[in-house]
Design a protein around this motif. Structure first.
Motif, PDB file in Angstrom:
ATOM      1  N   ALA A 198       0.837  -1.200   0.000  1.00  0.00           N
ATOM      2  CA  ALA A 198       0.000   0.000   0.000  1.00  0.00           C
ATOM      3  C   ALA A 198       0.871   1.250   0.000  1.00  0.00           C
ATOM      4  O   ALA A 198       0.562   2.244  -0.677  1.00  0.00           O
ATOM      5  CB  ALA A 198      -0.933  -0.008   1.208  1.00  0.00           C
ATOM      6  N   PHE A 199       1.961   1.207   0.758  1.00  0.00           N
ATOM      7  CA  PHE A 199       2.879   2.338   0.796  1.00  0.00           C
ATOM      8  C   PHE A 199       3.414   2.648  -0.596  1.00  0.00           C
ATOM      9  O   PHE A 199       3.549   3.817  -0.981  1.00  0.00           O
ATOM     10  CB  PHE A 199       4.040   2.030   1.743  1.00  0.00           C
ATOM     11  CG  PHE A 199       5.087   3.110   1.827  1.00  0.00           C
ATOM     12  CD1 PHE A 199       4.925   4.181   2.684  1.00  0.00           C
ATOM     13  CD2 PHE A 199       6.228   3.054   1.032  1.00  0.00           C
ATOM     14  CE1 PHE A 199       5.890   5.188   2.761  1.00  0.00           C
ATOM     15  CE2 PHE A 199       7.192   4.046   1.103  1.00  0.00           C
ATOM     16  CZ  PHE A 199       7.023   5.119   1.965  1.00  0.00           C
ATOM     17  N   GLY A 200       3.720   1.616  -1.381  1.00  0.00           N
ATOM     18  CA  GLY A 200       4.266   1.810  -2.712  1.00  0.00           C
ATOM     19  C   GLY A 200       3.315   2.477  -3.681  1.00  0.00           C
ATOM     20  O   GLY A 200       3.741   3.035  -4.695  1.00  0.00           O
ATOM     21  N   GLN A 201       2.022   2.432  -3.372  1.00  0.00           N
ATOM     22  CA  GLN A 201       1.039   3.109  -4.221  1.00  0.00           C
ATOM     23  C   GLN A 201       0.894   4.589  -3.868  1.00  0.00           C
ATOM     24  O   GLN A 201       0.414   5.379  -4.682  1.00  0.00           O
ATOM     25  CB  GLN A 201      -0.324   2.418  -4.091  1.00  0.00           C
ATOM     26  CG  GLN A 201      -0.353   0.987  -4.581  1.00  0.00           C
ATOM     27  CD  GLN A 201      -0.090   0.860  -6.077  1.00  0.00           C
ATOM     28  OE1 GLN A 201      -0.416   1.755  -6.856  1.00  0.00           O
ATOM     29  NE2 GLN A 201       0.520  -0.248  -6.482  1.00  0.00           N
ATOM     30  N   ASN A 202       1.297   4.954  -2.671  1.00  0.00           N
ATOM     31  CA  ASN A 202       1.199   6.353  -2.229  1.00  0.00           C
ATOM     32  C   ASN A 202       2.324   6.632  -1.241  1.00  0.00           C
ATOM     33  O   ASN A 202       2.098   6.784  -0.040  1.00  0.00           O
ATOM     34  CB  ASN A 202      -0.164   6.613  -1.590  1.00  0.00           C
ATOM     35  CG  ASN A 202      -0.417   8.082  -1.343  1.00  0.00           C
ATOM     36  OD1 ASN A 202       0.365   8.947  -1.739  1.00  0.00           O
ATOM     37  ND2 ASN A 202      -1.524   8.383  -0.673  1.00  0.00           N
ATOM     38  N   PRO A 203       3.574   6.688  -1.734  1.00  0.00           N
ATOM     39  CA  PRO A 203       4.737   6.751  -0.843  1.00  0.00           C
ATOM     40  C   PRO A 203       4.840   8.058  -0.062  1.00  0.00           C
ATOM     41  O   PRO A 203       4.433   9.121  -0.523  1.00  0.00           O
ATOM     42  CB  PRO A 203       5.932   6.591  -1.795  1.00  0.00           C
ATOM     43  CG  PRO A 203       5.383   6.383  -3.147  1.00  0.00           C
ATOM     44  CD  PRO A 203       3.944   6.689  -3.136  1.00  0.00           C
ATOM     45  N   VAL A 204       5.413   7.920   1.126  1.00  0.00           N
ATOM     46  CA  VAL A 204       5.769   9.067   1.959  1.00  0.00           C
ATOM     47  C   VAL A 204       7.281   9.205   1.883  1.00  0.00           C
ATOM     48  O   VAL A 204       8.018   8.356   2.383  1.00  0.00           O
ATOM     49  CB  VAL A 204       5.323   8.840   3.416  1.00  0.00           C
ATOM     50  CG1 VAL A 204       5.860   9.945   4.317  1.00  0.00           C
ATOM     51  CG2 VAL A 204       3.808   8.759   3.493  1.00  0.00           C
ATOM     52  N   GLY A 205       7.749  10.247   1.221  1.00  0.00           N
ATOM     53  CA  GLY A 205       9.179  10.415   1.022  1.00  0.00           C
ATOM     54  C   GLY A 205       9.755  11.584   1.788  1.00  0.00           C
ATOM     55  O   GLY A 205       9.086  12.202   2.623  1.00  0.00           O
ATOM     56  N   ASN A 206      11.011  11.904   1.478  1.00  0.00           N
ATOM     57  CA  ASN A 206      11.698  13.032   2.109  1.00  0.00           C
ATOM     58  C   ASN A 206      12.408  13.878   1.081  1.00  0.00           C
ATOM     59  O   ASN A 206      13.292  14.669   1.418  1.00  0.00           O
ATOM     60  CB  ASN A 206      12.723  12.514   3.133  1.00  0.00           C
ATOM     61  CG  ASN A 206      13.850  11.728   2.477  1.00  0.00           C
ATOM     62  OD1 ASN A 206      13.617  10.939   1.552  1.00  0.00           O
ATOM     63  ND2 ASN A 206      15.085  11.924   2.926  1.00  0.00           N
ATOM     64  N   GLY A 207      12.031  13.715  -0.198  1.00  0.00           N
ATOM     65  CA  GLY A 207      12.742  14.380  -1.278  1.00  0.00           C
ATOM     66  C   GLY A 207      12.137  15.700  -1.696  1.00  0.00           C
ATOM     67  O   GLY A 207      11.264  16.255  -1.013  1.00  0.00           O
TER      68      GLY A 207
END
Length: 539
Positions: A198-207
């Protein structure tokens, strides 16, 4: 011989013998550019990612340019391929084997949680774990504790405090920091491990960018990104975001660029190679890039392994008129290959032993094919070359097939797949019926990166089943060499093994051929052919 450059964040050999990567030296930063509308959205071309957007499972270009926009690693690469500290404050070692990494304070993910040492250590352990089957797992095989055969913790990773962790490699590697800007080494927030799919469909990044909303990814169509207001690194955007459109045809993308419906295109179709520089003038780009193009024959198919396979691979290679195809099809935007890397990578050579197998030689090709026929008749088997039709490959595939057919007197044809993801799926699942297009765009600027991921036994992009103990021994010896010169010599010897075995048939090196509309400015293409999106201005 060229030596590696490390730009703003330079590795320096200090008097005490310590290798230190810090951000304290001057020079190497991008020149200041006229400001545009900070809210403007840049439109550019792309392709549907093969997998959910997990950094350690993203090894193809469509997903790669998105993941690199969403996440920030310890270092980043500038246009020339030099590394600059991003999340890291310093990367140090006294012996090139035991490294200490310190992070900058105040770094956060887009869910507000802190980027800590555990963010990296947990992400790397997840990517390396055998049972997680991550396509980039092999990037961690030089860290203590890694296993190709069973679940094993990376014992070489140890958290010292929230902003510090240490890395113990299995052997010294002086340029280890050079690889740390690649997607496999990006951090993950704690929420990722609650439901990784699920994370891969709506990732939380830091970029520098983040998803524009819950529905930002319209599969098979586009993805919408906006700037991350909390990012404070070396890639701070000069625009308001990106819309990456997933085209199924390069000609369609080019037409949109011409019509002003697309701001930046990073792949001009074959049909426009003769005219795009005249049409776009100083907005056209035709420059060397770290891109290798070839095709592979699977070892699991009849006729392509053992002595017979070695003879047929050499015959196929010498049946291809690379000079004619690069001139006629590509209008001089490709250079016939003389090795398995790229001329922009330090250590590239045009004089390796065995490289004559890459020269057009119809008589020798026919002789080797006849030797193989004496071992096992090829019969009426059709030699096909699989390729993704959304990448503009038909013209050269047809030309290569015709050259092979005319030289060897066999049936040779192209086999189109509608998308890159579909073509890659058949490679991964060993469903190919013949050869397959197999290009490589450098992940980081090193010979090792052009060799290990593609030809090491079990590597994530070694889909066709090549394995050579001799090749891997030389590769390992190069990785632990004490000097750039010693490493280069070993890597070149490893390439000479490849020239004998030919797990891939090198074809040519690609220039990046791109263009931008008059709607945008400050468009710079990087060493790896990808535009530096954060620098682009509009309005």
């Amino acid at each position: 011989m060229k030596t590696k450059r490390y730009g703003v964040a330079a590795i320096a050999l200090a008097a005490a013998g310590a290798l230190v990567l810090t951000g304290c030296t001057s020079g190497g930063s991008e020149p200041s550019a006229p400001a545009g509308d900070p809210e403007a959205i840049i439109t550019t071309n792309g392709s549907e990612p093969q997998n959910p957007l997990i950094p350690t499972n993203t090894t193809e270009t469509g997903g790669g340019k998105i993941v690199t926009s969403l996440f920030a690693g310890l270092v980043s690469y500038n246009a020339e391929g030099d590394i600059e500290l991003d999340v890291a404050d310093s990367i140090e070692s006294d012996d090139s084997q035991h490294w200490t990494v310190k992070l900058k304070e105040g770094q956060t993910f887009t869910d507000g949680t802190d980027v800590t040492a555990n963010s990296f250590v947990d992400a790397w352990n997840y990517g390396a774990l055998y049972s997680n089957a991550q396509s980039a797992s092999y990037f961690f095989d030089n860290i203590e504790g890694f296993s190709y055969t069973e679940d094993s913790e990376l014992t070489g990773l140890n958290v010292v405090d929230d902003l510090t962790f240490t890395v113990d490699l299995v052997a010294p590697e002086a340029d280890w920091p050079l690889r740390l800007g690649y997607t496999a080494y990006f951090p993950l927030p704690e929420v990722a491990f609650e439901d990784i799919e699920a994370f891969g469909q709506n990732p939380v990044g830091n970029g520098p960018y983040m998803f524009a909303g819950e529905d930002a990814w319209t599969h098979e169509e586009k993805i919408d990104l906006v700037t991350n207001p909390d990012y404070d690194g070396v890639r701070t955007p000069a625009n308001g975001g990106l819309t990456i459109v997933f085209y199924t045809s390069q000609d369609t993308a080019y037409a949109d660029l011409q019509a002003g419906n697309l701001d930046v295109l990073d792949a001009v179709p074959d049909s426009a190679l003769a005219t795009f520089e005249d049409e776009f003038g100083d907005r056209a780009v035709n420059q060397p890039a770290a891109i290798f193009q070839g095709f592979n024959m699977p070892y699991y198919l009849p006729h392509w392994s053992g002595e017979e396979g070695e003879l047929r691979r050499a015959a196929i290679s010498m049946a291809i008129n690379r000079d004619e195809i690069t001139d006629v099809i590509f209008q001089g935007t490709r250079t016939p290959a003389s090795d398995f890397t790229s001329p922009v990578i330090a250590g590239w050579s045009d004089s390796l032993e065995g490289a004559e197998v890459l020269a057009y030689n119809p008589e020798e090709a026919q002789a080797k094919w006849a030797e193989a026929e004496a071992i096992a008749p090829y019969g009426d088997t059709v030699f096909d070359i699989a390729y993704n039709a959304d990448g503009g490959h038909q013209a050269w595939v047809d030309a290569v097939a015709n050259s092979i057919a005319n030289t060897l007197g066999i049936q040779a044809v192209g086999k189109p797949y509608p998308t890159f993801a579909a073509a890659l799926d058949d490679r991964e699942n060993e469903k190919l019926t013949g050869a397959t297009r197999a290009g490589w765009q450098g992940d980081y600027p090193s010979m090792y990166n052009f060799l290990a991921p593609l030809y090491r036994t079990g590597a994530g992009s070694n889909y066709e089943g090549y394995s050579s103990e001799e090749f891997e021994t030389l590769l390992d010896e190069g990785a632990v060499a004490q000097t750039v010169e010693e490493a280069t010599a070993k890597y070149q010897q490893a390439e000479e093994v490849l020239l004998k075995d030919l797990p891939a048939i090198p074809l040519w090196y690609s220039n990046v051929t791109g263009a931008s509309a008059d709607t945008v400015d400050n468009v710079v293409f990087g060493w790896d052919s990808v535009p530096l999106y954060h620098q682009i201005t509009k309005g």
